[in-house]
Design a protein around this motif. Structure first.
Motif, mmCIF file in Angstrom:
data_model
loop_
_atom_site.group_PDB
_atom_site.id
_atom_site.type_symbol
_atom_site.label_atom_id
_atom_site.label_comp_id
_atom_site.label_asym_id
_atom_site.label_seq_id
_atom_site.Cartn_x
_atom_site.Cartn_y
_atom_site.Cartn_z
ATOM 1 N N LYS A 13 65.067 44.072 33.166
ATOM 2 C CA LYS A 13 65.655 45.319 32.674
ATOM 3 C C LYS A 13 66.951 45.639 33.408
ATOM 4 C CE LYS A 13 61.342 47.271 30.975
ATOM 5 N NZ LYS A 13 60.304 48.319 31.090
ATOM 6 N N MET A 14 66.972 45.389 34.717
ATOM 7 C CA MET A 14 68.219 45.574 35.466
ATOM 8 C C MET A 14 69.267 44.575 34.997
ATOM 9 S SD MET A 14 66.891 46.359 39.368
ATOM 10 C CE MET A 14 65.876 44.900 39.509
ATOM 11 N N GLU A 15 68.822 43.363 34.693
ATOM 12 C CA GLU A 15 69.750 42.333 34.243
ATOM 13 C C GLU A 15 70.380 42.714 32.912
ATOM 14 O OE1 GLU A 15 69.856 37.457 33.693
ATOM 15 O OE2 GLU A 15 68.017 38.483 34.303
ATOM 16 N N GLY A 16 69.617 43.418 32.045
ATOM 17 C CA GLY A 16 70.170 43.881 30.773
ATOM 18 C C GLY A 16 71.312 44.862 30.991
ATOM 19 N N PHE A 17 71.162 45.752 31.974
ATOM 20 C CA PHE A 17 72.213 46.711 32.312
ATOM 21 C C PHE A 17 73.429 45.981 32.881
ATOM 22 C CE2 PHE A 17 73.208 50.710 35.060
ATOM 23 C CZ PHE A 17 74.246 51.028 34.201
ATOM 24 N N ARG A 18 73.188 45.039 33.791
ATOM 25 C CA ARG A 18 74.294 44.281 34.386
ATOM 26 C C ARG A 18 75.063 43.484 33.332
ATOM 27 N NH1 ARG A 18 70.393 43.168 38.656
ATOM 28 N NH2 ARG A 18 69.943 41.151 37.689
ATOM 29 N N ASP A 19 74.329 42.868 32.405
ATOM 30 C CA ASP A 19 74.983 42.078 31.361
ATOM 31 C C ASP A 19 75.851 42.963 30.473
ATOM 32 O OD1 ASP A 19 73.783 39.813 32.324
ATOM 33 O OD2 ASP A 19 72.180 39.778 30.825
ATOM 34 N N ALA A 20 75.355 44.158 30.156
ATOM 35 C CA ALA A 20 76.122 45.080 29.313
ATOM 36 C C ALA A 20 77.413 45.498 30.001
ATOM 37 C CB ALA A 20 75.278 46.309 28.979
ATOM 38 N N ILE A 21 77.324 45.801 31.293
ATOM 39 C CA ILE A 21 78.513 46.207 32.043
ATOM 40 C C ILE A 21 79.515 45.065 32.123
ATOM 41 C CG2 ILE A 21 79.318 46.781 34.375
ATOM 42 C CD1 ILE A 21 76.913 48.536 34.711
ATOM 43 N N GLU A 22 79.013 43.851 32.344
ATOM 44 C CA GLU A 22 79.909 42.694 32.438
ATOM 45 C C GLU A 22 80.597 42.433 31.104
ATOM 46 O OE1 GLU A 22 79.811 37.940 33.645
ATOM 47 O OE2 GLU A 22 77.994 39.166 33.801
ATOM 48 N N GLU A 23 79.844 42.530 30.001
ATOM 49 C CA GLU A 23 80.432 42.303 28.683
ATOM 50 C C GLU A 23 81.460 43.372 28.340
ATOM 51 O OE1 GLU A 23 78.913 41.916 24.047
ATOM 52 O OE2 GLU A 23 77.600 41.247 25.689
ATOM 53 N N CYS A 24 81.227 44.589 28.801
ATOM 54 C CA CYS A 24 82.167 45.688 28.551
ATOM 55 C C CYS A 24 83.337 45.690 29.533
ATOM 56 C CB CYS A 24 81.437 47.030 28.637
ATOM 57 S SG CYS A 24 80.234 47.301 27.326
ATOM 58 N N LYS A 25 83.312 44.764 30.495
ATOM 59 C CA LYS A 25 84.370 44.644 31.509
ATOM 60 C C LYS A 25 84.519 45.941 32.306
ATOM 61 C CE LYS A 25 86.852 41.226 28.734
ATOM 62 N NZ LYS A 25 88.100 40.871 28.039
ATOM 63 N N LEU A 26 83.387 46.516 32.649
ATOM 64 C CA LEU A 26 83.353 47.735 33.459
ATOM 65 C C LEU A 26 82.918 47.388 34.877
ATOM 66 C CD1 LEU A 26 81.600 50.118 30.911
ATOM 67 C CD2 LEU A 26 83.984 50.290 31.651
ATOM 68 N N GLU A 27 83.342 48.210 35.831
ATOM 69 C CA GLU A 27 82.939 48.043 37.222
ATOM 70 C C GLU A 27 82.518 49.391 37.793
ATOM 71 O OE1 GLU A 27 85.943 46.240 39.570
ATOM 72 O OE2 GLU A 27 86.002 44.374 38.414
ATOM 73 N N ASP A 28 81.525 49.346 38.681
ATOM 74 C CA ASP A 28 81.085 50.560 39.365
ATOM 75 C C ASP A 28 82.221 51.067 40.258
ATOM 76 O OD1 ASP A 28 79.801 52.458 41.057
ATOM 77 O OD2 ASP A 28 77.885 51.485 40.664
ATOM 78 N N LEU A 29 82.525 52.364 40.155
ATOM 79 C CA LEU A 29 83.621 52.943 40.933
ATOM 80 C C LEU A 29 83.186 53.369 42.326
ATOM 81 C CD1 LEU A 29 85.425 55.086 38.189
ATOM 82 C CD2 LEU A 29 85.978 52.775 39.003
ATOM 83 N N GLY A 30 81.913 53.114 42.676
ATOM 84 C CA GLY A 30 81.445 53.471 44.018
ATOM 85 C C GLY A 30 81.187 54.969 44.146
ATOM 86 N N PHE A 31 80.932 55.416 45.379
ATOM 87 C CA PHE A 31 80.641 56.839 45.583
ATOM 88 C C PHE A 31 80.723 57.190 47.052
ATOM 89 C CE2 PHE A 31 76.649 54.601 46.129
ATOM 90 C CZ PHE A 31 76.088 55.217 47.233
ATOM 91 N N TYR A 32 80.801 58.486 47.310
ATOM 92 C CA TYR A 32 80.632 59.063 48.638
ATOM 93 C C TYR A 32 79.464 60.045 48.556
ATOM 94 C CZ TYR A 32 85.217 57.237 49.968
ATOM 95 O OH TYR A 32 86.273 56.420 50.246
ATOM 96 N N GLY A 33 78.690 60.149 49.627
ATOM 97 C CA GLY A 33 77.566 61.082 49.641
ATOM 98 C C GLY A 33 76.243 60.369 49.726
ATOM 99 N N VAL A 34 75.175 61.060 49.332
ATOM 100 C CA VAL A 34 73.831 60.481 49.401
ATOM 101 C C VAL A 34 73.753 59.277 48.461
ATOM 102 C CG1 VAL A 34 72.728 62.651 50.036
ATOM 103 C CG2 VAL A 34 73.013 62.099 47.631
ATOM 104 N N PRO A 35 72.982 58.231 48.836
ATOM 105 C CA PRO A 35 72.980 57.003 48.029
ATOM 106 C C PRO A 35 72.173 57.088 46.740
ATOM 107 C CG PRO A 35 71.528 56.767 49.925
ATOM 108 C CD PRO A 35 72.227 58.078 50.095
#
Length: 433
Positions: free
Chosen positions: A159-181
Motif C-alpha cells: 500500500k505504501m508502494e502504491g503511494f510512492r509509485d503515484a508520486i513518482e509517476e506524477c513527478k512530485l517530491e515531498d517538500l519536507g517539514f519543520y516541527g513534530v514528525p
C-alpha cells in the motif's frame, strides 16, 4: 504567500471555528484548504466571513464524512479547474509571487484502505491536466515509509508502494517539514497511542525551481487530531519566476568527456575587455553546453532510472534479493534492523554499496571496470563468503583414550617409542610380563 491546510474533523463546531480563526489571524494565510468539513458546501462557504476571507468554494460532505472547502482573498487570483469529493484543483496568481501562474491542489486521500488506489489514480489523472508549476497538499491518508508511523499495526508495504509509485509517476517530491514528525495522533495513552504522518505537501520540479525557498511547518492543533500544514511559498532567490526555462547547472561529468575542451574553446571569446563582455561570453558558453549536453548525454535522470532498473533485475536474478524501499533519512539504520530487512539480504545490499563505491573509484582512476552482471555476481559472492565466515562452526570435542589391559586370551606389546627389541614389553590381561 502562506497556505494553510487542515483536516479539521468537522468544521461546524464553535471550538473548531475559533481555532481556525486564531490560526488565520496569527499566520495570515492567503489560501486555506479544509478537509473533512462534514457539512454542506453552502454552510462551509458561509464560514468565509468568520475566517476573514472574501471568496470560498466548497464540496459537500457525503453524510457525516468528507467535505472540502477552499478560502482565499482578493490578493490572489484563483481560477477553479476541477473538484471532487477528494480534491479541489485551482490555478493561482499572486502579486507577492510575480506574474507566474501556478497550480494548487488540495487533496484528501480516500480513508477506506481498499479504495485508496482510486486516490492514486485521481492524482495521476490530475498530473496530465496542466503543465503549470504544481503543489499538492492535504491529508493523503497514507505514508511513504513505515518509519512515518509509530505504534499500531504495521503498515502494509504494497500500500505504501502504491503511494510512492503515484508520486513518482506524477513527478512530485515531498517538500519536507519543520516541527513534530507526525501529523495525526489518536490521542490515546500508553501502548494504545498511534502517531502517523498522513499530511504533507508535494511539489513538482517546476514548482521547486520557481519557489525553492518554500517552507512547510507542522502546527499542532487542539480541536483536531491532525496538525495543520503552514506552507510558506517563497520565490527562488536565483531565478526569475517569469521564465519557464530551467536554470543552468554545470555538471562535473562533462569535464571527463573527450570533446568537452573542444566544445568550450569553439564558443569562448577571450578578447573581452570588461566585465560585460566576459558575462556575455559566459552566456554563450552556457547555451552551447546545454545543447551539447542534450546531444551527448541525453536525459541523465532517465538513464539513471533505466540503469537502476537493470541493476535491480540483475540483483534479483542472481541473488533473489529485492531492494527494499527505505526512508532516505534513516536507511542506514533500517538496513541493519532485522525486523525491516532480512540479514542475508542486508549483507548483499551493503556489499553492493561497497561494489558501487569500488566501481566509482575504478572508473575515476581509469582502471578496468566490471559490467553490471559481473558486479552483481561479485557482490553476491562476497556476501556469501562473509555469511559463511560469520558462522560459528562447532566440531565434536576430542576424547582422550586411556591405556587399558588387553582382553583375555590376548597380549599387548608396548614399545614406548623404542628403537630396538630390548625396549619391548609384553603384557597379558593380568598385567604380567
Amino acid at each position: 504567500m502562506n497556505i494553510l491546510s487542515l483536516n479539521c474533523r468537522g468544521g461546524g463546531r464553535p471550538e473548531t471555528v475559533r481555532e481556525i480563526s486564531d490560526l488565520v489571524r496569527l499566520q495570515r494565510p492567503s489560501l486555506v484548504f479544509l478537509s473533512e468539513t462534514k457539512m454542506s458546501d453552502k454552510k462551509a462557504q458561509d464560514l468565509r466571513w468568520k475566517f476573514g476571507f472574501s471568496n470560498a468554494f466548497g464540496v459537500k460532505s457525503v453524510g457525516l464524512s468528507g467535505g472540502l472547502c477552499l478560502y482565499w482573498n482578493n490578493d490572489s487570483r484563483v481560477s477553479l479547474k476541477s473538484f471532487s469529493n477528494s480534491h479541489i484543483d485551482v490555478l493561482i496568481q499572486n502579486d507577492e509571487l510575480g506574474d507566474v501562474e501556478w497550480r494548487f491542489t488540495g487533496f484528501y486521500g480516500n480513508p477506506v484502505r481498499s479504495r485508496r488506489k482510486l486516490s492514486w489514480d485521481l492524482l495521476k489523472f490530475l498530473r496530465k491536466e496542466y503543465n503549470n508549476p504544481w503543489i499538492c497538499a492535504g491529508d493523503f491518508n497514507e505514508v511513504l515509509y513505515g518509519t512515518e508511523q509509530i505504534g499500531g499495526n504495521e503498515r502494509q508495504e504494497w500500500k505504501m508502494e502504491g503511494f510512492r509509485d503515484a508520486i513518482e509517476e506524477c513527478k512530485l517530491e515531498d517538500l519536507g517539514f519543520y516541527g513534530v514528525p507526525y501529523t495525526w495522533d489518536n490521542k490515546q495513552q500508553g501502548n494504545k497511542n498511534v502517531k502517523v504522518r498522513l499530511d504533507r505537501a508535494l511539489g513538482d520540479d517546476k514548482f521547486q525551481e520557481c519557489f525553492d525557498n518554500t517552507i512547510v511547518n507542522h502546527l499542532q492543533c487542539c480541536e483536531s487530531d491532525h496538525c495543520a500544514l503552514l506552507i510558506s511559498v517563497r520565490q527562488s532567490d536565483w531565478i526569475d519566476v517569469a521564465l519557464t526555462e530551467k536554470p543552468f547547472r554545470f555538471e562535473n561529468a562533462w569535464t571527463r568527456h573527450e570533446r568537452y575542451n573542444q566544445t568550450v574553446e569553439e564558443v569562448w571569446r577571450d578578447d573581452g575587455n570588461n566585465l560585460q563582455e566576459v558575462y556575455d561570453a559566459l552566456g554563450c558558453v552556457r547555451q552551447r553546453l546545454k545543447r551539447w549536453s542534450v546531444s551527448e548525454f541525453g536525459s541523465v535522470k532517465k538513464q539513471l532510472k533505466t540503469l537502476r532498473g537493470r541493476l535491480e533485475v540483475e540483483i534479483k536474478a542472481v541473488t533473489a534479493v529485492k531492494i527494499p524501499q527505505l526512508h532516505p533519512n534513516s536507511w542506514a539504520i533500517d538496513i541493519i534492523d532485522s525486523s525491516k530487512v532480512d540479514p542475508r539480504d542486508a549483507a548483499v545490499i551493503l556489499c553492493g554499496g561497497w561494489a558501487v563505491w569500488s566501481e566509482r573509484n575504478a572508473r575515476k582512476h581509469g582502471e578496468s571496470s566490471r559490467t553490471i552482471s559481473e558486479s552483481v555476481k561479485w557482490t553476491a559472492d562476497i556476501a556469501s563468503d562473509l555469511a559463511i565466515s560469520g558462522c560459528v562452526v562447532t566440531r565434536p570435542a576430542k576424547v582422550k583414550s586411556k591405556w587399558q589391559l588387553p582382553a583375555p586370551g590376548t597380549l599387548k606389546v608396548n614399545v614406548d617409542a623404542g628403537f630396538s627389541s630390548d625396549w619391548q614389553v609384553i603384557l597379558d590381561c593380568r598385567g604380567l610380563k
